[in-house]
Design an enzyme around this catalytic site. Structure first.
Site, short mmCIF file in Angstrom:
data_model
loop_
_atom_site.label_atom_id
_atom_site.label_comp_id
_atom_site.label_asym_id
_atom_site.label_seq_id
_atom_site.Cartn_x
_atom_site.Cartn_y
_atom_site.Cartn_z
N ALA A 195 0.85 -1.18 0.00
CA ALA A 195 0.00 0.00 0.00
C ALA A 195 0.89 1.24 0.00
O ALA A 195 2.11 1.14 0.18
CB ALA A 195 -0.91 0.00 1.22
N LYS A 196 0.24 2.35 -0.21
CA LYS A 196 0.94 3.63 -0.29
C LYS A 196 1.82 3.88 0.95
O LYS A 196 2.90 4.43 0.86
CB LYS A 196 -0.15 4.70 -0.42
N ARG A 197 1.32 3.44 2.13
CA ARG A 197 2.07 3.72 3.37
C ARG A 197 3.39 2.93 3.43
O ARG A 197 4.18 3.13 4.33
CB ARG A 197 1.20 3.40 4.60
#
Ligand code: GLU
Length: 313
Positions: A235-237
């Site tokens: 994911a982006k994180r």
């Protein structure tokens, strides 16, 4: 009718290396089997301004090309409505007024599989429907006659999964993903569906619906996801995972493409070079390509350090 594969991203943000890897695989599967390749934007759900244009640009940057105009689901609602009408005229749909909460709290029927809709609204009387309709806009569900369905998948073999009375039109009036994907794949002549294996569990529902509508089920290949160090879906994180993030730390799109190809045991270079040696049937037999690819965050960090190093010299 054409024989074709496709990639069908949801424009909710930038594609990350996992999405790009799936797109590259879908392209390789299609092109290595002589199929055409289409791009469909699945924008019935949450979309982010500018995401579609960025996704198209990033796909091109790693060498994924497609034929014809990009299809957008938001422009195809009349087609979904027509299919729901057809099903309705055969008595195969019903209105559902349940909230998410009510579904969670409903007692499960004795033989109902886990996660299946409990059937609360399936057999309401006309009077009951009228009362409930006044309180809440209705969703439309399929009146399914099956509890499970088996699909055949290039990587997973025969896979049997739950079929329930799933939603065809949400209560905001928008077609549901499980309906739109089936209608679009059939109407676009797509006979090969390559996508992330997080979608495998929805596939029996889709293939069952396709059979009710008289469509041939496509060939499926549910490919492994890219995961982070903890084994969770990327994911982006997870840091630098999109082409823009990775460019900012010094990795070009070509380098990202080559990293992805290496994870698939394919040679670096343009996708055409990988195509020359790509063997779809081997993918499921190579241990490294059978399981999720663990993205090493150092791909980003190391390059950032290198650039810093160069800058200070
Ligand atoms: N739009 C879905 C996604 O981005 C993919 C659906 C599909 O390939 O069938 O996860």
């Amino acid at each position: 009718m054409t024989s074709a594969g496709r990639f069908a991203p949801s424009p909710s943000g930038a594609l990350h290396v996992g999405n790009l890897r799936t797109a590259m695989l879908a392209w390789l599967f299609a092109r290595s089997s002589g199929r055409r390749f289409f791009l469909r934007i699945e924008d019935l759900d949450r979309t982010r301004a500018g995401a579609e244009a960025q996704q198209l640009r990033d796909l091109h940057a790693v060498g994924v090309t497609w034929e014809g105009p990009v299809v957008r689901q938001s422009e195809r609602e009349p087609r979904y409505d027509a299919v729901i009408e057809d099903l309705a005229s055969s008595g195969l749909v019903y209105e559902c007024y349940c909230t998410r909460r009510e579904i969670q709290d409903a007692p499960t029927a004795p033989h109902a599989p886990q996660g299946a809709y409990p059937g609360t609204c399936r057999d309401l009387s006309t009077a009951e429907r009228e009362i409930r309709r006044a309180t809440r806009p209705a969703a439309i569900r399929l009146r399914s006659e099956a509890n499970e369905w088996t699909v055949s998948d290039v990587l997973h073999g025969h896979f049997t999964g739950v079929v329930d009375d799933f939603v065809l039109r949400r209560n905001d009036g928008v077609a549901a993903y499980n309906l739109a994907v089936v209608v679009d794949d059939a109407q676009q002549g797509i006979d090969q569906v390559v996508r992330g294996d997080d979608l495998l569990s929805s596939t029996p529902r889709q293939a069952y619906l396709a059979s009710l509508l008289g469509y041939l089920a496509p060939e499926y290949a549910h490919v492994p996801l890219v995961v982070n160090d903890d084994g969770a879906r990327l994911a982006k994180r997870d840091g630098a995972v999109t082409l823009d993030d990775l460019a900012a730390v010094g990795l070009s799109a070509d380098e990202v493409r080559d990293l992805i190809l290496a994870s698939l045991k394919l040679p670096p270079g343009p996708l055409e070079a990988a195509l020359a040696v790509f063997d779809a049937s081997a993918l499921g037999n190579i241990p490294e390509t059978r399981k999720p690819w663990v993205w090493d965050p150092r791909h980003g960090v190391l390059h950032a350090k290198l650039i810093e190093g160069k800058g200070t010299r």
